[in-house]
Scaffold this motif. Structure first.
Motif, PDB file in Angstrom:
ATOM      1  N   GLY A 122       7.113 -19.012  22.923  1.00 32.01           N
ATOM      2  CA  GLY A 122       6.817 -20.272  23.221  1.00 32.01           C
ATOM      3  C   GLY A 122       7.564 -21.454  22.306  1.00 32.01           C
ATOM      4  N   ILE A 123       7.783 -21.115  21.176  1.00 28.18           N
ATOM      5  CA  ILE A 123       8.404 -22.133  20.134  1.00 28.18           C
ATOM      6  C   ILE A 123       9.711 -22.224  20.544  1.00 28.18           C
ATOM      7  CG2 ILE A 123       9.169 -22.496  17.832  1.00 28.18           C
ATOM      8  CD1 ILE A 123       6.411 -21.694  17.174  1.00 28.18           C
ATOM      9  N   VAL A 124      10.388 -21.061  20.896  1.00 28.18           N
ATOM     10  CA  VAL A 124      11.934 -20.913  21.353  1.00 28.18           C
ATOM     11  C   VAL A 124      12.393 -21.668  22.517  1.00 28.18           C
ATOM     12  CG1 VAL A 124      13.695 -19.348  21.970  1.00 28.18           C
ATOM     13  CG2 VAL A 124      12.201 -18.454  19.996  1.00 28.18           C
ATOM     14  N   TRP A 132       2.313 -19.415  25.160  1.00 26.10           N
ATOM     15  CA  TRP A 132       1.134 -20.165  24.282  1.00 26.10           C
ATOM     16  C   TRP A 132      -0.218 -19.710  24.731  1.00 26.10           C
ATOM     17  CZ3 TRP A 132       2.000 -22.435  20.051  1.00 26.10           C
ATOM     18  CH2 TRP A 132       3.274 -23.050  19.672  1.00 26.10           C
ATOM     19  N   CYS A 175       6.971 -21.299  29.342  1.00 28.80           N
ATOM     20  CA  CYS A 175       6.448 -21.412  27.986  1.00 28.80           C
ATOM     21  C   CYS A 175       4.878 -21.758  27.883  1.00 28.80           C
ATOM     22  CB  CYS A 175       7.070 -22.824  27.696  1.00 28.80           C
ATOM     23  SG  CYS A 175       6.761 -23.611  26.152  1.00 28.80           S
ATOM     24  N   ILE A 218       3.577 -16.509  20.591  1.00 28.76           N
ATOM     25  CA  ILE A 218       4.097 -17.835  20.192  1.00 28.76           C
ATOM     26  C   ILE A 218       5.341 -18.103  19.753  1.00 28.76           C
ATOM     27  CG2 ILE A 218       3.167 -19.260  18.231  1.00 28.76           C
ATOM     28  CD1 ILE A 218       0.501 -18.145  18.447  1.00 28.76           C
ATOM     29  N   LEU A 219       6.034 -17.198  19.014  1.00 26.00           N
ATOM     30  CA  LEU A 219       7.330 -17.313  18.788  1.00 26.00           C
ATOM     31  C   LEU A 219       8.290 -17.688  20.044  1.00 26.00           C
ATOM     32  CD1 LEU A 219       9.582 -17.516  16.961  1.00 26.00           C
ATOM     33  CD2 LEU A 219       9.813 -14.860  16.881  1.00 26.00           C
ATOM     34  N   LEU A 239      10.817 -24.516  23.709  1.00 25.29           N
ATOM     35  CA  LEU A 239      10.479 -25.986  23.591  1.00 25.29           C
ATOM     36  C   LEU A 239      11.973 -26.452  23.447  1.00 25.29           C
ATOM     37  CD1 LEU A 239       7.506 -26.142  21.280  1.00 25.29           C
ATOM     38  CD2 LEU A 239       7.515 -26.606  23.722  1.00 25.29           C
TER      39      LEU A 239
END
Length: 298
Positions: free
Chosen positions: A47-49, A193, A189, A44-45, A51
Motif C-alpha cells: 500500500g505504501i509503494v 491497506w 492501494c 502494508i508495504l 501512494l
C-alpha cells in the motif's frame, strides 16, 4: 488477437511471473515470522509503494489527455474494501494451509480457481464458450502433471488451500466487476491497506510479532510487499479490465509453470518429462482460451 487483448494478456502474464517467483519469498519469510505477520507487513508495504504511483498517475491525468471517466467516490471505497476483505481471507487460508501440506499440492489446489471461476460465473449469467471450457480442462490436467505426485488426499492443509482457491475465485470476479468502474491503482492501494491492517491486528492477537524477526525477513518481505503486492496485484486489476475472467484466471494460473521454471533457472532443479508435459498443456490452454476473445474490443 487485437492490441487491447494482447496488452491485457501481457499484464496478466507478468502478474503470473511475479507470483510464481514469489513462492520462494513466501516460503523464506515463514522461517522468521508467522502467517499473519508476514501478510500484514507485506500488504502494508504494498500500500505504501502505491501512494507515490497514485500521485504520479494523477499528474498524467491532469495533463488533460487522460482526464475524466475515473470514479473516486463511494464505488471505489466499496470495491477496495471488498477486495481487501477477500484478499485477507484468501491469503490467510493459503499461508496457514501451506504449513500443513506440500508445496506441490498447495500449488495445484490453489490454481483450481481456473475451474471455479467459470462455474461461479454461471451464477452471474456470464457465458463461457466451449473453447474456454476445453482450455480449463487442459489447464487442470497440466497443473496436475506439473505439481502432483502420488495420490491426492484432502487433508487439513489441503482443505485450507481449497478454501483459499474458492475465495481467490471470488476475488477475480469482484475485480472483474469493479475494475472497469473505478481507478484500478487506487482500488489496489485500498485493498492492501485493508488486508494489511486486518492481518496486523490478527498477528497481535494470535502471534508474537517481533521487530528483529521482521528485519531478519526483510528480503522476502520486500519482494512480497513491493513486487507480489504493490506491482503484481495492481497489474492484475489493470490487466483484468474488460477481460473475460475465465481467460484471466487461466493466464494467472501460469504462476505454477513459472515456479517450476524459476526453480530450474535459479535453483538448478531439473524438470521431468511429466512436468514438461504439464507446462505444454498449460500453454495450450492459454492459447485456446484466447481464441473466443478475438472478436471483442475491436
Amino acid at each position: 488477437m487485437n492490441k487491447f487483448v494482447l496488452r491485457q494478456s501481457v499484464l496478466l502474464f507478468l502478474t503470473a511471473v511475479i507470483w510464481g517467483v514469489a513462492f520462494v519469498a513466501q516460503s523464506a519469510g515463514m522461517e522468521y515470522i508467522g502467517p499473519f505477520t508476514y501478510n500484514g507487513v507485506r500488504n502494508i508495504l504494498g500500500g505504501i509503494v502505491l501512494l507515490p504511483c497514485i500521485g504520479f498517475l494523477d499528474k498524467i491525468r491532469d495533463s488533460g489527455e487522460h482526464a475524466g471517466g475515473i470514479k473516486t467516490g463511494k464505488q471505489l471505497l466499496i470495491g477496495g474494501l471488498c477486495c481487501g476483505l477477500i484478499l485477507f481471507a484468501a491469503g490467510s487460508f493459503q499461508q496457514f494451509g501451506i504449513q500443513y501440506t506440500s508445496v506441490g499440492k498447495a500449488g495445484f489446489i490453489t490454481a483450481m480457481y481456473i475451474l471455479i471461476v467459470p462455474i461461479m460465473g454461471l451464477f452471474i449469467r456470464r457465458k463461457v464458450g466451449l473453447k474456454v471450457w476445453i482450455g480449463v480442462v487442459f489447464a487442470v490436467c497440466g497443473l496436475y502433471l506439473l505439481c502432483m505426485s502420488g495420490n491426492l488426499r484432502l487433508e487439513k492443509g489441503d482443505a485450507m488451500v481449497l478454501v483459499c482457491a474458492v475465495i481467490f475465485s471470488l476475488h477475480i470476479l469482484v475485480i472483474d466487476y469493479f475494475s472497469p468502474r473505478v481507478d484500478g491503482v487506487r482500488m489496489a492501494c485500498i485493498q492492501f491497506w485493508v488486508c494489511g491492517i486486518l492481518s496486523v491486528i490478527c498477528s497481535f492477537l494470535f502471534e508474537t510479532p517481533q521487530l528483529h524477526s521482521i528485519l531478519a525477513a526483510w528480503k522476502p518481505v520486500c519482494y512480497g510487499g513491493i513486487m507480489s503486492c504493490g506491482v503484481a496485484y495492481t497489474l492484475q486489476i489493470v490487466g483484468q479490465r474488460d477481460m473475460n475472467p475465465t481467460v484471466a484466471s487461466l493466464i494467472l494460473s501460469l504462476e505454477s509453470v513459472v515456479s517450476v521454471v524459476a526453480g530450474f533457472l535459479i535453483l538448478h532443479q531439473t524438470m521431468s518429462g511429466r512436468e514438461l508435459l504439464g507446462c505444454c498443456l498449460m500453454v495450450a490452454a492459454i492459447v485456446l482460451a484466447q481464441l473466443p476473445e478475438q472478436c471483442k474490443h475491436a
